[in-house]
Motif scaffolding. Structure first.
Motif, PDB file in Angstrom:
ATOM      1  N   ALA A   5      47.323  10.747 -47.602  1.00  0.00           N
ATOM      2  CA  ALA A   5      47.094  12.134 -48.024  1.00  0.00           C
ATOM      3  C   ALA A   5      45.730  12.620 -47.566  1.00  0.00           C
ATOM      4  O   ALA A   5      45.575  13.768 -47.109  1.00  0.00           O
ATOM      5  N   HIS A  54      45.083  15.606 -44.876  1.00  0.00           N
ATOM      6  CA  HIS A  54      44.279  16.800 -45.195  1.00  0.00           C
ATOM      7  C   HIS A  54      43.104  16.946 -44.241  1.00  0.00           C
ATOM      8  O   HIS A  54      42.849  18.036 -43.710  1.00  0.00           O
ATOM      9  N   ASN A  61      48.216  19.263 -47.568  1.00  0.00           N
ATOM     10  CA  ASN A  61      48.862  18.202 -48.358  1.00  0.00           C
ATOM     11  C   ASN A  61      50.327  18.559 -48.546  1.00  0.00           C
ATOM     12  O   ASN A  61      50.692  19.280 -49.479  1.00  0.00           O
TER      13      ASN A  61
END
Length: 587
Positions: A221, A225, A547
């Motif tokens: 994640a 991002h 995300n």
């Protein structure tokens, strides 16, 4: 391997189990003895036999209670051997004493001696000495009785000896069987202990794997991002530049930048799919794709790298051009081709790399597609051709070239998701041919492609609020909306978005997720709560974020989002959202 404690506990349990039968036998002998030869002799037998069994009971219980005490096994063995010798010796002496005192009870004494010999021989014995202690005294007594009778002939004496030997032989076999039973019990105990240990270790490993999986998810994640955020700016600005009039040479450079950025984004999406690959879940995004045009774009982007390495790149399309337009996952196909090409560039010292695609109509009307990348590197040994497509498996040449061992595993997952096959074979005169093939539906490309700089056709320009903490992303949004001919209000965090929406109605909110002060999900929740409390009309809110894992999207939708726009921004998707935005804000 089992320790002595297991043997001690197994024998202690078997000694304990024999007590009911032995005590009942002694009680029966005492009753019959009191009836036949009188209470004095019966009392003598009872006192000695029950007393010795009481000692044996204490020995057994001590061994079961403290099996790991120092010297416990040796004390148990010596104690049981001593008690067994005491029991059998008392039996023998008791019978000889009764015979000497009252010889007319000889038949009774013979039966009693035979019974005690059999029972004593067949009881539990921890060792050979214990077995000998149980059978030797009554055997000697039996021979004494047979030898000291006036009417005893040689035949009777031999018969008695054979009888005693028969009992000893049978009981010896029983003792060996008992020994094997105990060893089996000990082996089962040890196996059970190993299984329990393995189960505990498996539980520990499972917990560690869950922690590692959560850490991996957090890492992915974060990577998603942190990479998507600057990539969003790069691709967005190239789209803005493509929408402006430029000299032809500059326009070509910008187009190449957009192609390269798009390839990078698709590769990122593929690399982040490693977690789905491990769980067997690979999503396909099917759309019409011109594979010939895709191959030309790949060659155009990678041409400078090929020239830099002093190599040549050859492109071959075999088949009718329209057969290369199929319904497939552009990112997956591109990912495999780029991985193959990247490996070829790493491993080819000199010469030509050839990418060949064949498109042939299949019997069912679909298109059979066959892709090959020919390099002139060291090749792949035949016994390694399956292994290199597994995660983190690579040859020495690949490791020396700086590979991580994931590229071909990702290729394998993508091709299998497409319903195809892949592999590698030797090239002639040297090198390797990495190939993959699959079958796809025919498709046609729409000529009415959406222009990224075109104005959004809506009855009235919607009021749009965007919450974005990243300065470059705010600048990009401002440029995009300027090119659309629309006004945009920008704020830097979720709290400012809540306050702005409280003060002024908007038709659409674009909400980033990761922001300081108040993040996007908290702001979304607060806005929906205020709408419910005040009766304010519902505002369309689209999460605009990097995300975009499945669990993230589910969380946004559960909090009240109307949809999710992923970063880098897809211009067509943004335009579709703007066109569909409900216009209920006051003018």
């Amino acid at each position: 391997m089992a320790d002595s404690t297991d043997y001690l506990k197994a024998y202690a349990d078997r000694y304990r189990d024999m007590f009911p039968v032995r005590l009942v036998t002694i009680a029966a002998i005492v009753i019959v003895g009191w009836w036949v030869i009188g209470w004095g002799w019966a009392t003598n037998f009872a006192v000695f036999q029950f007393g010795l069994y009481l000692v044996l009971w204490n020995v057994v219980q001590t061994a079961r209670a403290r099996p790991r005490a120092p010297g416990a096994e040796r004390r148990f063995r010596l104690s049981t051997e001593a008690v067994t010798l005491g029991l059998s010796t008392h039996n023998a002496l008791f019978i000889l004493a009764v015979w000497h005192s009252q010889p007319h009870y000889l038949d009774y004494l013979r039966l009693l001696l035979a019974g005690n010999l059999m029972v004593g021989a067949l009881q539990v014995h921890i060792s050979r000495r214990s077995f000998a202690a149980a059978v030797v005294p009554p055997s000697i007594a039996a021979m004494i009785l047979a030898s000291n009778q006036p009417q005893a002939t040689t035949g009777i004496k031999v018969a008695v000896g054979v009888f005693v030997l028969g009992i000893i032989a049978a009981s010896w076999r029983q003792w060996r069987s008992d020994r094997q039973t105990v060893e089996l019990m000990v082996a089962l105990t040890e196996r059970s202990r190993e299984l329990q240990t393995a189960l505990a270790q498996a539980e520990t490993d499972r917990a560690a794997a869950e922690r590692a999986n959560k850490a991996k998810s957090r890492f992915l994640a974060m990577i998603s991002h942190e990479v998507r955020t600057p990539l969003n700016v790069i691709l967005g600005l190239t789209e803005v530049l493509r929408g402006r009039r430029r000299p032809k040479a500059e326009a070509a450079v910008i187009d190449d930048m957009a192609e390269a950025g798009g390839m990078l984004l698709r590769l990122l999406n593929g690399a982040l799919d490693i977690s789905k690959i491990e769980s067997g879940e690979v999503d396909l995004r099917l759309a019409p794709v011109d594979l010939g045009e895709r191959l030309d774009a790949i060659a155009r982007v990678w041409r400078s790298r090929v020239d830099e390495l002093g190599l040549s790149l050859k492109i071959e399309l075999q088949g009718v051009r329209e057969h290369f337009v199929v319904m497939t996952d552009e990112g997956r196909v591109e990912q495999v081709l780029i991985n193959y090409l990247s490996n070829a560039l790493k491993l080819t010292p000199a010469g030509t790399i050839c990418i060949r695609i064949r498109a042939l109509p299949a019997a069912d009307g679909r298109i059979d597609l066959d892709f090959e990348v020919h390099d002139q590197g060291p090749g792949v040994p035949e016994d390694q051709r399956e292994r290199i497509f597994l995660p983190f498996e690579q040859l020495d040449a690949g490791r020396a070239a700086g590979g991580a061992g994931l590229g071909l595993a990702l290729c394998r997952a993508s091709v299998l998701a497409l319903g195809g096959a892949l592999g590698v074979r030797a090239a002639q005169p040297r090198g390797a041919v990495f190939w993959f093939r699959f079958t796809a539906e025919r498709a046609t490309l729409s000529t009415a492609a959406v222009q990224p700089h075109a104005s959004v056709a809506v009855p009235r320009a919607p009021r749009v609020l965007a919450a974005e903490d990243h300065a470059a992303n705010r600048k990009l949004l401002a440029l995009l909306f300027q090119s659309f001919g629309l006004d945009l209000v920008l704020v830097e965090n979720g709290r400012e978005a809540v306050e702005a929406l409280r003060a002024t109605p908007f038709d659409l909110v674009l909400m980033d997720v990761v922001m300081p002060v108040m993040d996007g999900v908290e702001a979304l929740t607060a806005i929906r709560a205020e709408e419910a409390a005040t009766g304010r009309p519902r505002t369309a809110i689209q999460m605009l974020t990097a995300n975009v894992f499945d669990e993230d999207v589910a969380r946004y939708m559960a909090a009240g989002a109307d949809g999710v726009l992923r970063k880098p921004i897809e211009i067509a998707a943004l335009q579709a959202v703007l066109s569909a935005a409900p216009q209920h804000a006051d003018a």
